[in-house]
Design a protein around this motif. Structure first.
Motif, mmCIF file in Angstrom:
data_model
loop_
_atom_site.group_PDB
_atom_site.id
_atom_site.type_symbol
_atom_site.label_atom_id
_atom_site.label_comp_id
_atom_site.label_asym_id
_atom_site.label_seq_id
_atom_site.Cartn_x
_atom_site.Cartn_y
_atom_site.Cartn_z
ATOM 1 N N ARG A 25 -15.277 -0.789 -8.310
ATOM 2 C CA ARG A 25 -16.030 -1.636 -9.238
ATOM 3 C C ARG A 25 -15.715 -3.107 -9.043
ATOM 4 O O ARG A 25 -16.592 -3.964 -9.148
ATOM 5 C CB ARG A 25 -15.729 -1.205 -10.681
ATOM 6 N N ARG A 26 -14.449 -3.402 -8.719
ATOM 7 C CA ARG A 26 -14.044 -4.799 -8.556
ATOM 8 C C ARG A 26 -14.173 -5.287 -7.112
ATOM 9 O O ARG A 26 -13.847 -6.442 -6.816
ATOM 10 C CB ARG A 26 -12.601 -4.998 -9.046
ATOM 11 N N GLY A 27 -14.600 -4.411 -6.208
ATOM 12 C CA GLY A 27 -14.778 -4.815 -4.822
ATOM 13 C C GLY A 27 -13.481 -5.161 -4.113
ATOM 14 O O GLY A 27 -13.441 -6.095 -3.298
ATOM 15 N N LEU A 28 -12.430 -4.381 -4.360
ATOM 16 C CA LEU A 28 -11.106 -4.662 -3.786
ATOM 17 C C LEU A 28 -10.790 -3.789 -2.571
ATOM 18 O O LEU A 28 -9.653 -3.772 -2.098
ATOM 19 C CB LEU A 28 -10.020 -4.448 -4.849
ATOM 20 N N GLU A 29 -11.797 -3.073 -2.049
ATOM 21 C CA GLU A 29 -11.526 -2.109 -0.977
ATOM 22 C C GLU A 29 -10.889 -2.723 0.256
ATOM 23 O O GLU A 29 -10.132 -2.056 0.967
ATOM 24 C CB GLU A 29 -12.827 -1.401 -0.560
ATOM 25 N N ASP A 30 -11.178 -3.984 0.552
ATOM 26 C CA ASP A 30 -10.653 -4.605 1.769
ATOM 27 C C ASP A 30 -9.175 -4.960 1.675
ATOM 28 O O ASP A 30 -8.514 -5.144 2.708
ATOM 29 C CB ASP A 30 -11.455 -5.869 2.099
ATOM 30 N N THR A 31 -8.652 -5.080 0.462
ATOM 31 C CA THR A 31 -7.263 -5.526 0.320
ATOM 32 C C THR A 31 -6.367 -4.545 -0.430
ATOM 33 O O THR A 31 -5.141 -4.652 -0.347
ATOM 34 C CB THR A 31 -7.204 -6.895 -0.401
ATOM 35 N N VAL A 32 -6.932 -3.599 -1.167
ATOM 36 C CA VAL A 32 -6.126 -2.647 -1.933
ATOM 37 C C VAL A 32 -6.229 -1.265 -1.300
ATOM 38 O O VAL A 32 -7.324 -0.736 -1.098
ATOM 39 C CB VAL A 32 -6.581 -2.587 -3.411
ATOM 40 N N THR A 33 -5.078 -0.677 -0.990
ATOM 41 C CA THR A 33 -4.997 0.655 -0.395
ATOM 42 C C THR A 33 -4.287 1.592 -1.356
ATOM 43 O O THR A 33 -3.218 1.249 -1.881
ATOM 44 C CB THR A 33 -4.218 0.615 0.934
ATOM 45 N N ILE A 34 -4.869 2.778 -1.582
ATOM 46 C CA ILE A 34 -4.233 3.796 -2.414
ATOM 47 C C ILE A 34 -3.958 5.020 -1.555
ATOM 48 O O ILE A 34 -4.885 5.651 -1.045
ATOM 49 C CB ILE A 34 -5.120 4.181 -3.622
ATOM 50 N N ASP A 35 -2.689 5.330 -1.372
ATOM 51 C CA ASP A 35 -2.268 6.481 -0.570
ATOM 52 C C ASP A 35 -1.608 7.472 -1.526
ATOM 53 O O ASP A 35 -0.393 7.468 -1.719
ATOM 54 C CB ASP A 35 -1.291 6.024 0.511
ATOM 55 N N ALA A 36 -2.439 8.306 -2.157
ATOM 56 C CA ALA A 36 -1.983 9.177 -3.244
ATOM 57 C C ALA A 36 -1.520 10.516 -2.701
ATOM 58 O O ALA A 36 -2.259 11.509 -2.718
ATOM 59 C CB ALA A 36 -3.095 9.359 -4.262
ATOM 60 N N ARG A 37 -0.309 10.559 -2.221
ATOM 61 C CA ARG A 37 0.266 11.807 -1.711
ATOM 62 C C ARG A 37 1.782 11.710 -1.781
ATOM 63 O O ARG A 37 2.351 10.621 -1.939
ATOM 64 C CB ARG A 37 -0.167 12.053 -0.261
ATOM 65 N N PHE A 38 2.431 12.858 -1.697
ATOM 66 C CA PHE A 38 3.892 12.875 -1.717
ATOM 67 C C PHE A 38 4.426 12.278 -0.421
ATOM 68 O O PHE A 38 3.965 12.599 0.666
ATOM 69 C CB PHE A 38 4.409 14.306 -1.866
ATOM 70 N N LEU A 39 5.402 11.379 -0.564
ATOM 71 C CA LEU A 39 6.045 10.756 0.592
ATOM 72 C C LEU A 39 7.484 11.250 0.688
ATOM 73 O O LEU A 39 8.197 11.278 -0.317
ATOM 74 C CB LEU A 39 6.038 9.231 0.463
#
Length: 367
Positions: free
Chosen positions: A213-227
């Motif tokens: 919605r905020r158009g942040l795809e180019d700078t915000v990364t979400i890696d939602a998994r166990f590390l």
């Protein structure tokens, strides 16, 4: 042979805290053994009958609630387990030391929150001594200050940063009490941010919706998994700034801080007693008060990056939270095991906030 330190829980898959605690308690001279209902049933905890032994417990209150990322409810099985552990602690002659990690259990339903606070209060009253990892709360909880262990020993000074713009990271479990949704609503466009860690699918979807919605795809990364621990620490060390937006009143300290301390240049945290205190002890700690101030705080770090990029907090971090400081504090709280009192001491670090107070075999803190 030294005295026994029963530890519960004995393993923790979320972070290295319990493993690091065991290493440091062992360095004082205690034999570390598990305390669990299974070990009790198998007859492996007879040492609980001796005042020469100790019990270190963390997070037993979490058992009362269901395992969920949001709106945790009451667990009948978990409540029964909690009551069983409470009975064991009440009947044990070994000295009970409760580590107060949180003011309340994370992400429980609002109607149950007061019960989580009461469970923590019960455990504090049952214990012979209490430990906190934030010196601001030693008086409130009648506790000893023991530094929280670093999750990885520092390799030395930080290498120079070559980036013109700092990269930001919010690492660890992706859960509502960290207010990552509020972070994304306020995040400035054009500033790199990585959110990494295992999270509830619905909450992660909410975060992705905000990014879109905020158009942040180019700078915000979400890696939602166990590390894994190695991957978590490696990802963290590849960034410049750790963001700690945790809701005020949830926990005393954030474990992510002790993964990042000495590994990143700057920690940008929501203002808490711990953030205020540690900011007076080491460089590179920046605070913001509310969600509405986060965006400006991020931009302020970006503007000041030509100066902040040279910050190296590794030396004060080692002095404050390194093994020497932690082991010295555990020795003060637990005492030297009677059977190993003549063993050589591990070199001591800075004195803790509860210097001179020792948990005696009578189960009281003297000093």
């Amino acid at each position: 042979m030294g005295g026994i330190a029963f530890v519960s829980p004995f393993t923790n898959t979320e972070n290295p805290y319990i493993a690091r605690q065991q290493e440091q308690v062992s360095a004082v001279g205690w034999q570390v053994r598990p305390l669990s209902l299974g070990a009790l049933v198998r007859g492996r905890c007879w040492g609980l009958a001796s005042r020469d032994n100790v019990v270190l417990v963390s997070w037993p209150e979490n058992r009362i609630f269901t395992v969920a990322a949001v709106s945790r409810g009451l667990s009948a099985k978990g409540l029964a387990q909690f009551l069983a552990y409470a009975a064991v602690l009440a009947l044990a002659r070994a000295r009970v030391v409760y580590v107060v990690h949180d003011h309340e259990v994370h992400d429980v339903k609002a109607s149950l929150r007061r019960w989580s606070v009461r469970a923590i209060g019960l455990l504090r009253r049952m214990a012979d001594a209490r430990i906190v990892h934030d010196p601001s709360f030693t008086e409130r909880y009648d506790a000893h200050y023991v530094p929280h262990p670093l999750y990885e020993q520092l390799a030395g000074p930080l290498a120079p940063s070559m980036r013109d713009t700092p990269t930001f990271a919010a690492m660890g479990a992706v859960r509502p009490y960290k207010r990552l949704d509020a972070v994304l609503e306020a995040w400035p466009a054009g500033v790199p941010l990585t959110i990494a860690g295992k999270g509830d699918d619905d909450y992660v979807a909410q975060l992705r919706d905000i990014v879109a919605r905020r158009g942040l795809e180019d700078t915000v990364t979400i890696d939602a998994r166990f590390l894994s621990d190695e991957e978590f620490l490696g990802r963290l060390a590849s960034h410049d700034v750790l963001v700690l937006p945790h809701r005020v009143g949830a926990n005393l300290v954030s474990g992510a801080f002790f993964a990042a301390a000495g590994q990143v240049r700057v920690v940008l945290g929501r203002r808490t007693p711990f953030i205020d205190w540690v900011g007076t002890q080491m460089p590179g700690v920046e605070a913001f008060d509310g969600d509405g101030e986060l965006g400006e705080a991020v931009l302020d770090v970006v503007r000041r990056w030509p100066d902040l990029r040279d910050v190296d907090p590794s030396a004060p971090v080692e002095a404050l939270f390194g093994d020497a400081a932690c082991i010295a504090a555990y020795r003060e709280v637990l005492g030297q095991p009677r059977a190993s009192a003549t063993q050589a001491h591990t070199p001591e670090g800075p004195a803790s906030a509860s210097a001179g107070r020792v948990l005696t075999a009578e189960g009281k803190t003297h000093g």
